[in-house]
Design an enzyme around this catalytic site. Structure first.
Site, PDB file in Angstrom:
ATOM      1  N   CYS A  64       0.824  -1.204   0.000  1.00 12.15           N
ATOM      2  CA  CYS A  64       0.000   0.000   0.000  1.00 12.15           C
ATOM      3  C   CYS A  64       0.857   1.253   0.000  1.00 12.15           C
ATOM      4  O   CYS A  64       1.893   1.312   0.666  1.00 12.15           O
ATOM      5  CB  CYS A  64      -0.926  -0.015   1.220  1.00 12.15           C
ATOM      6  SG  CYS A  64      -1.920   1.471   1.400  1.00 12.15           S
ATOM      7  N   CYS A 362       0.560  23.612   6.823  1.00 11.06           N
ATOM      8  CA  CYS A 362       0.752  22.209   6.451  1.00 11.06           C
ATOM      9  C   CYS A 362       1.991  22.032   5.589  1.00 11.06           C
ATOM     10  O   CYS A 362       2.183  20.972   4.985  1.00 11.06           O
ATOM     11  CB  CYS A 362      -0.485  21.674   5.734  1.00 11.06           C
ATOM     12  SG  CYS A 362      -0.927  22.580   4.239  1.00 11.06           S
TER      13      CYS A 362
END
Length: 407
Positions: A64, A362
């Site tokens: 993943c 961020c």
């Protein structure tokens, strides 16, 4: 096969050896072997492991692409993320105290965009595989909130109904107070039969709302988020802090920094993550470019109890920042820009001499650029709190305090 010693982690979380040679899923101090493909090492074998290496908690980790750092001990990852902030600040000539890092727990992600696609035998949904366009199914994901995992069967059904075997359907899913809100993109054009099929899927999976690209096709109940004392229905696909714990950490710092302020301006206000809770003690002016999010914020405020006035202004702060004169009418500013930062708006903040700025970011690189502008204009920075909402990723968030000190 070639042998390399890993010197550091790059900003995306890959190990980097002399060359530079990029080696995914490795850690500083490790000796590794692999097949060199350009500047990237493939088929890696760990010869000498780092003491910071651990067994990944999720069985999907190797395939993943949703997580990058599950092979590293939590304390190492926390220190590495704080160091990313220090490095970004140092590049701008800034030294600042990192007070702490607050990391969201496992199984806490409340929003995610799944990839879904039809297959010969049905459909599959999950995350894109590591460094590939293939989809990895994630039935035992350790990152997502258990309630969000319920969106995966719905994503598969959506791919069957309106996806194709060639294109990937992006299924943005969010946990709300009263169910899951889904917005799917990349599917077939809507027609009568597809609309009915999508409505049936929404009912079968008890979705609060289902949107197909820009159109709401099933609104069984208005999805609501609790933000402070307000209940807010965001527009489909609207930005939301990734975890409730991360949002609480950011808000706690915003409250602390603006404590005592009577008039607060919230720049890049979104749906009211900060504006609505801060309105419990201050008059708030919320500025946001997205009309849908601003409308949701305003509606939430109007139907809440015990809040001070909140005024809303639709404005593109990149092209048309609030001026220094407009900012001067406030005691404090709260700002949480996208990854590009807020160079134009920061210049106006610097010129305004507003007494208090609570700055969330961020992106440590653009934050450092903007922070330098404030510091050069007479502001003093307080300790920085790093907030890790995207556990096991290379993503870093932070919140910092600035006070104007020059007479």
């Amino acid at each position: 096969m070639s042998r390399h010693r890993i010197e550091r982690l790059g900003h995306l979380g890959d190990g980097i050896a002399e060359g530079p040679v990029h080696a995914p899923l490795t850690l500083p101090g490790e000796t590794v072997e692999g097949r060199l493909e350009g500047t990237r090492l493939a088929d890696i074998r760990i010869v000498t492991p780092s003491s910071n290496r651990v067994t990944p908690p999720c069985r999907h980790f190797r395939a993943c692409g949703g997580c990058r750092l599950q092979h590293a001990e939590d304390g190492f990852v926390a220190e590495w993320k704080m160091e990313q902030v220090r490095t970004a600040l140092a590049a701008q000539g800034i030294t600042a105290e990192i007070a702490r890092i607050e990391t969201s727990p496992r199984g806490s992600r409340r929003r995610a965009t799944f990839a879904a696609r039809r297959t010969k035998k049905g459909a599959m949904a999950g995350f894109h595989g590591r460094a590939s366009g293939e989809i990895t199914e994630i039935p035992d994901c350790t990152l997502l909130h258990p309630d969000l995992m319920a969106a995966l069967p719905a994503a598969r059904d959506l791919a069957l109904a309106g996806g194709s075997r060639k294109a990937v359907l992006d299924v943005a899913s969010t946990i709300c107070e009263n169910g899951i809100d889904i917005r799917a993109e990349g599917g077939k054009s809507l027609d009568g039969p597809l609309r009915q099929n999508l409505a049936d899927i929404a009912a079968r999976h008890d979705l609060a709302r289902l949107s197909w690209a820009d159109e709401v096709v099933a609104a069984r109940r208005a999805p609501v988020l609790r933000i402070g004392r307000a209940m807010v229905t965001p527009p489909p696909g609207a930005f939301l802090q990734a975890t409730a714990e991360g949002a609480a950490s950011l808000l706690s710092e915003m409250r602390r920094i603006t404590d005592g302020s009577k008039r607060v301006v919230d720049l890049f206000a979104g749906c009211g993550t900060f504006a609505l809770p801060l309105a419990e003690t201050a008059h708030v002016h919320a500025v946001e470019a997205d009309a849908g999010m601003l409308s949701a914020l305003d509606h939430g405020w109007r139907h809440a109890q015990g809040l001070k006035p909140v005024t809303c202004e639709k404005r593109d702060l990149f092209r048309d920042p609030l001026t220094a004169a407009e900012l001067a009418n406030h005691d404090a500013a709260v700002i949480d820009p996208p990854r590009a930062g807020a160079a134009a708006q920061t210049a106006e903040l610097a010129a305004s001499r507003i007494s208090t700025i609570a700055f969330a970011s961020c992106n440590p690189v653009t934050f450092a650029r903007d922070a330098r502008r404030l510091l050069e204009s007479g502001y003093v920075a307080g300790p920085i709190v790093v907030v890790d909402q995207f556990r096991w990723s290379a993503h870093v968030e932070l919140v910092a305090e600035f006070r104007y000190t020059r007479a």
